[in-house]
Design a protein around this motif. Structure first.
Motif, short mmCIF file in Angstrom:
data_model
loop_
_atom_site.label_atom_id
_atom_site.label_comp_id
_atom_site.label_asym_id
_atom_site.label_seq_id
_atom_site.Cartn_x
_atom_site.Cartn_y
_atom_site.Cartn_z
N PHE A 29 0.87 -1.08 -0.37
CA PHE A 29 0.45 -0.06 -0.36
C PHE A 29 0.41 1.48 0.09
O PHE A 29 -0.11 2.37 -0.36
CB PHE A 29 -0.73 -0.18 0.96
N GLN A 30 2.05 1.17 1.16
CA GLN A 30 3.20 2.38 0.98
C GLN A 30 3.67 2.59 -0.40
O GLN A 30 3.90 4.10 -1.14
CB GLN A 30 3.96 1.90 2.17
N ALA A 31 3.80 1.54 -1.28
CA ALA A 31 4.81 1.44 -3.09
C ALA A 31 3.78 1.87 -3.86
O ALA A 31 3.45 2.97 -4.20
CB ALA A 31 5.07 0.21 -2.91
N ILE A 32 2.20 1.82 -3.56
CA ILE A 32 1.53 2.37 -4.02
C ILE A 32 0.81 4.02 -4.16
O ILE A 32 0.77 4.34 -5.25
CB ILE A 32 -0.14 1.18 -4.44
N ALA A 33 0.84 4.12 -3.00
CA ALA A 33 0.45 5.42 -2.61
C ALA A 33 1.66 6.41 -3.33
O ALA A 33 1.07 7.12 -3.00
CB ALA A 33 -0.25 5.56 -1.18
N TRP A 34 2.60 6.61 -3.18
CA TRP A 34 3.76 6.88 -3.62
C TRP A 34 3.68 6.97 -5.56
O TRP A 34 4.26 7.63 -5.86
CB TRP A 34 5.16 6.45 -3.15
N ASN A 35 3.34 5.94 -5.40
CA ASN A 35 3.39 5.00 -6.90
C ASN A 35 2.72 6.72 -7.97
O ASN A 35 3.05 6.74 -8.88
CB ASN A 35 2.87 4.09 -7.94
N TYR A 36 1.53 7.19 -7.71
CA TYR A 36 0.60 8.28 -7.76
C TYR A 36 1.43 9.38 -8.05
O TYR A 36 1.11 10.12 -8.74
CB TYR A 36 -0.82 8.12 -7.26
N SER A 37 2.76 10.01 -7.28
CA SER A 37 3.62 10.71 -7.00
C SER A 37 3.81 11.07 -8.19
O SER A 37 3.95 12.12 -9.08
CB SER A 37 3.85 11.42 -6.02
N ILE A 38 4.87 10.31 -8.85
CA ILE A 38 6.20 10.48 -9.85
C ILE A 38 4.67 10.11 -11.01
O ILE A 38 5.24 10.88 -12.35
CB ILE A 38 6.46 9.34 -10.34
N ALA A 39 3.29 9.72 -11.29
CA ALA A 39 2.36 9.30 -12.17
C ALA A 39 2.23 10.38 -12.82
O ALA A 39 2.37 11.21 -13.86
CB ALA A 39 1.44 9.11 -12.09
N MET A 40 1.74 11.40 -11.19
CA MET A 40 0.82 12.90 -12.06
C MET A 40 1.90 13.87 -12.11
O MET A 40 2.09 14.47 -13.33
CB MET A 40 0.79 13.72 -10.41
N LEU A 41 3.61 13.26 -11.95
CA LEU A 41 4.49 14.36 -12.85
C LEU A 41 5.10 13.86 -13.88
O LEU A 41 4.74 14.87 -14.77
CB LEU A 41 5.78 14.02 -12.11
N LEU A 42 4.78 12.45 -14.47
CA LEU A 42 5.35 12.38 -15.22
C LEU A 42 4.41 12.86 -16.56
O LEU A 42 4.59 12.84 -17.76
CB LEU A 42 5.65 10.51 -15.97
N THR A 43 2.91 13.25 -15.36
CA THR A 43 2.11 12.73 -16.88
C THR A 43 2.21 14.61 -17.21
O THR A 43 1.52 15.75 -18.64
CB THR A 43 0.83 13.03 -16.09
N TRP A 44 2.50 15.25 -16.39
CA TRP A 44 2.86 16.40 -16.43
C TRP A 44 3.98 17.00 -17.05
O TRP A 44 3.37 17.80 -18.33
CB TRP A 44 2.50 17.20 -14.81
N LEU A 45 4.79 17.09 -17.01
CA LEU A 45 5.63 17.05 -18.37
C LEU A 45 5.41 16.36 -19.91
O LEU A 45 6.25 17.03 -20.41
CB LEU A 45 6.98 15.91 -17.36
N PHE A 46 4.54 15.29 -19.80
CA PHE A 46 4.75 14.91 -21.01
C PHE A 46 4.30 14.75 -21.74
O PHE A 46 3.85 15.01 -22.91
CB PHE A 46 5.08 12.92 -20.53
N TYR A 47 2.71 15.59 -20.93
CA TYR A 47 1.86 15.39 -22.23
C TYR A 47 1.08 17.50 -21.64
O TYR A 47 -0.24 17.50 -22.11
CB TYR A 47 0.51 14.76 -21.27
N LYS A 48 0.96 18.21 -20.56
CA LYS A 48 1.14 19.41 -19.84
C LYS A 48 -0.36 19.84 -19.86
O LYS A 48 -0.82 20.54 -21.01
CB LYS A 48 1.65 20.37 -21.59
N PRO A 49 -1.13 18.64 -19.37
CA PRO A 49 -2.90 19.37 -18.85
C PRO A 49 -3.25 20.16 -19.50
O PRO A 49 -2.18 21.00 -18.22
CB PRO A 49 -2.82 17.74 -17.68
N HIS A 50 -4.24 20.89 -19.84
CA HIS A 50 -4.80 21.44 -19.19
C HIS A 50 -5.91 21.90 -18.25
O HIS A 50 -7.35 21.48 -18.56
CB HIS A 50 -5.77 21.92 -20.98
N LEU A 51 -5.24 21.81 -16.76
CA LEU A 51 -6.36 21.98 -16.09
C LEU A 51 -7.52 23.10 -16.15
O LEU A 51 -8.71 22.83 -14.96
CB LEU A 51 -5.58 22.35 -14.95
N SER A 52 -7.40 23.88 -16.39
CA SER A 52 -9.25 25.03 -16.91
C SER A 52 -10.13 24.42 -17.62
O SER A 52 -11.08 24.57 -17.23
CB SER A 52 -7.99 25.53 -17.76
#
Length: 289
Positions: A29-52
């Motif tokens: 569970f701890q590993a999975i909880a932290w897995n989403y932080s790097i997934a967020m970062l990589l999604t931001w870097l590769f796809y530049k999401p439009h939060l608006s």
């Protein structure tokens, strides 16, 4: 096809990491909880999401997925530990039958005899893959009702797939922006639960869980990144990507499970692997006919 191969490798690496977690005393569970932080970062870097654009998206879908994703990830980790990589990968890949059935029941998609044949073969593949014998994947005594993990993985992955397809229907928000939002919510929910468990001393926090979670997150994100790129590169042949991805994961997962981790499979289980591959080929064929 290089993107398909890379996606297959990343998917199997996730299963291998979950298998190794027990060996190195990693709390899943701890590993999975932290897995989403790097997934967020990589999604931001590769796809530049439009939060608006998120204002146009129904947040209830995001919320449901943000809860289901970490919960099912934990169950997949337990399934890999108890039933093995081979059976768990088969359960995940055959979960594609649930969105196919949903497309027929909910979205009035044409249901052909070829699709029905693929579904029927898939059902037999699942039955054959279940560890009916009294041994787990490592040859030791299997916990009672260990097959339940495979059923939950099968149903859970299918439901999540249907929900992601629902998200994709909202064209006002880019799919990768939705992914970023879902990862973000999953990270927040996971961290709240993690803080509670640490505060109540149910688990002990250690830095190595963060690093293991980041490696897991990189592999998890890589699976999605290369899968999407494969569909872009082979936009005229989606069924090719679909079948190659699922067959590749089952085949590579089986090889690693049997050769590297010495997982014990009965003749019936091995027959189930063959049936799973046949079922995916039949369904991929049905998508173009």
């Amino acid at each position: 096809m290089i993107y398909v191969l890379l996606s297959v490798c990343c998917s199997v690496i996730v299963s291998v990491l979950l298998k190794l977690a027990r060996r190195y005393s990693i709390d899943i569970f701890q590993a999975i909880a932290w897995n989403y932080s790097i997934a967020m970062l990589l999604t931001w870097l590769f796809y530049k999401p439009h939060l608006s654009s998120l204002q146009a998206e129904p947040m209830y879908l995001y919320g449901v997925l943000a809860v289901l994703l970490p919960v099912l990830f934990v169950i997949i980790g337990l399934s890999v530990k108890i039933t093995g990589i081979v059976r768990t990968d088969i359960a995940q890949r055959l979960s594609l039958f649930i969105p196919l059935i949903a497309a027929f029941l909910l979205f009035n998609e044409t249901f052909t005899w070829i699709k029905f044949a693929g579904l029927l073969i898939g059902v037999f593949a699942i039955i054959c893959s279940i560890p009916w014998q009294k041994q787990d994947a490592n040859g030791g005594p299997a916990p009672a009702n260990s097959w339940i993990y495979l059923v939950v993985v099968f149903l859970g992955m299918g439901v999540i797939d249907v929900l992601f397809k629902q998200v994709a229907l909202f064209k006002t928000v880019p799919y990768t922006t939705s992914l970023f939002a879902i990862y973000g919510l999953a990270f927040v929910i996971s961290q709240v639960i993690l803080l509670f468990m640490v505060a109540t001393k149910r688990i002990k926090f250690t830095i190595r869980h963060i690093f293991f979670g980041w490696v897991l997150g990189i592999a998890n994100f890589g699976n999605i990144l290369f899968y999407l790129k494969a569909h872009q590169a082979l936009s005229g042949n989606p069924s090719t990507v679909f079948s190659a991805m699922n067959i590749g994961v089952i085949t590579l997962g089986a090889l690693i499970g049997l050769i590297v981790f010495k997982e014990k499979l009965s003749a019936l289980n091995k027959f189930g692997i063959i049936l799973a591959i046949v079922a995916i080929v039949v369904i991929a064929y049905s998508q173009t006919h």
